[in-house]
Design a protein around this motif. Structure first.
Motif, PDB file in Angstrom:
ATOM      1  N   PHE A 136       1.306  -1.215  -0.043  1.00  0.00           N
ATOM      2  CA  PHE A 136      -0.227  -0.156  -0.026  1.00  0.00           C
ATOM      3  C   PHE A 136       0.550   1.344  -0.027  1.00  0.00           C
ATOM      4  O   PHE A 136       0.776   2.222  -0.315  1.00  0.00           O
TER       5      PHE A 136
ATOM      6  N   PRO B 140     -11.670   3.144   5.223  1.00  0.00           N
ATOM      7  CA  PRO B 140     -11.087   3.714   4.924  1.00  0.00           C
ATOM      8  C   PRO B 140     -10.965   4.700   3.922  1.00  0.00           C
ATOM      9  O   PRO B 140     -11.943   5.021   3.189  1.00  0.00           O
TER      10      PRO B 140
ATOM     11  N   ARG C  42      -5.511   4.989   5.450  1.00  0.00           N
ATOM     12  CA  ARG C  42      -6.035   3.772   5.727  1.00  0.00           C
ATOM     13  C   ARG C  42      -6.332   3.349   6.827  1.00  0.00           C
ATOM     14  O   ARG C  42      -6.175   2.138   6.522  1.00  0.00           O
TER      15      ARG C  42
END
Length: 357
Positions: free
Chosen positions: A3, A135, A142
């Protein structure tokens, strides 16, 4: 999924493609009408929060592997009068986490201060959801979380409020639990709390290592103590045991060793599956750990249970002057984290830490 890289953002339309929280209601069986929330961290760690059962956690998975032990009952709806004798067991669906308390942890008992059933009431109290956060991919946030409020008590008696937040982050295989317990009544209230984490197959299998470190004592004594004896390798999960059919079980009460920051750790490592589960909590908040072992055929489980006390009941803790009391408006905060470790270096560091602290 990494991510930290941003190239995937242009390929995702909805957060549900990578993770987030989805609420729902079960519509069949013992759990019919029960509210739940599925939480997906996007890392293979995903789990089901049972909103109507104190926001406890039932199903939990890492990739294709189950983590939790689920009893033959499965998820059941809340039963508010299951706090007598051992009636609690009639609603004990197992699952990754069952919360015990908030005023009594242990077996049924009666004394001058009243009668209490096994493990008290909180796990049969539905939550009032006060916040859900998803998120925010576009803004790089996140975090996902769900927060609920439960009240244990009654008019003209003790009233204790639990506000629970379960928080995760996309890309991080960790679930964080923060509980705020407050006496919202007008008199001092006894307080005991136990986090009954229940782990099952295939994470728990013959050869799985049970990891904890600290001074311990067996719950059973004499001939009833078959497992927790000096010289026994009770930190390696065995094959199912004949003497654990039905109610066969044993437990050890542990004073876990903390690190320099006051954190205690425990968990499980399955070498065949090549991942570990690590549970972290604060010694100051939860000074006791119980290791429950029940190796029945078709009922194969071990528990790691941080708590304010060993689960010996309010009566015994009162007699030895170790029972905690909350004054009106007084609040206590409890913080725990459950993390999946699937990199060899992290697993080895965890195992070494369990040997060295």
């Amino acid at each position: 999924m990494d991510f930290s890289k941003k190239d995937w953002l242009d390929k995702v339309s909805h957060v549900a493609q990578v993770g987030g929280i989805e609420t729902s209601i079960l519509d069949n069986g013992r759990g019919r009408g029960t509210r739940i929330a599925w939480v997906n961290t996007g890392t293979g760690l995903r789990f089901k929060v049972v909103i109507d059962r104190a926001m406890d956690i039932s199903d939990a998975y890492f990739n294709q592997f189950n983590l939790s032990w689920i009893s033959k009952l499965g998820v059941t709806g809340p039963q508010p009068f299951s706090d007598r004798d051992t009636d609690w067991l009639r609603t004990f669906g197992g699952g990754l986490l069952v919360t015990c308390g908030l005023t009594h942890v242990g077996g049924p008992e009666t004394d001058a201060f009243g009668s209490r059933g096994l493990h008290d009431q909180i796990s049969n109290i539905p939550a009032e959801i006060i916040h859900i956060k998803q998120p925010d991919l576009l803004n790089g946030d996140r975090e996902m979380s769900i927060t609920g409020k439960m009240l244990q008590g009654h008019a003209l008696g003790h009233n204790i409020e639990l506000i629970r937040t379960i928080r995760c982050y996309l890309g991080d295989p960790t679930l964080y639990i923060e509980d705020e317990v407050q006496n919202v009544g007008n008199s001092d209230a006894p307080h005991m709390l136990l986090y009954h984490f229940n782990f099952g197959w295939p994470l728990v299998d013959a050869g799985t290592q049970i990891l904890w470190n600290g001074k311990w004592q067996p719950r059973e004594s004499g001939e009833s103590n078959k497992i927790f004896k000096e010289g026994n390798d009770f930190k390696i999960c065995p094959e199912p045991r004949e003497d654990h059919r039905g109610s066969g079980e044993e437990a050890a009460f542990i004073s876990p060793i903390s690190d320099d920051e006051g954190n205690c750790q425990c968990g499980l490592f399955n070498e065949k599956l090549n991942f570990a589960v690590m549970l972290t909590f604060k010694k100051e908040q939860l000074p006791w750990l119980t290791n429950w072992q029940h190796w029945g055929q078709g009922e194969y489980v071990t528990g790691l249970e941080p708590g304010t006390h060993p689960p010996l009941g309010q009566k015994q803790m009162r007699e030895c002057k170790e029972l905690v009391f909350l004054k009106p408006k007084e609040k206590k905060v409890y913080q725990l984290a459950l993390t999946i470790l699937d990199k060899q270096e992290a697993i080895q560091a965890f195992k070494n830490n369990m040997q060295n602290i």
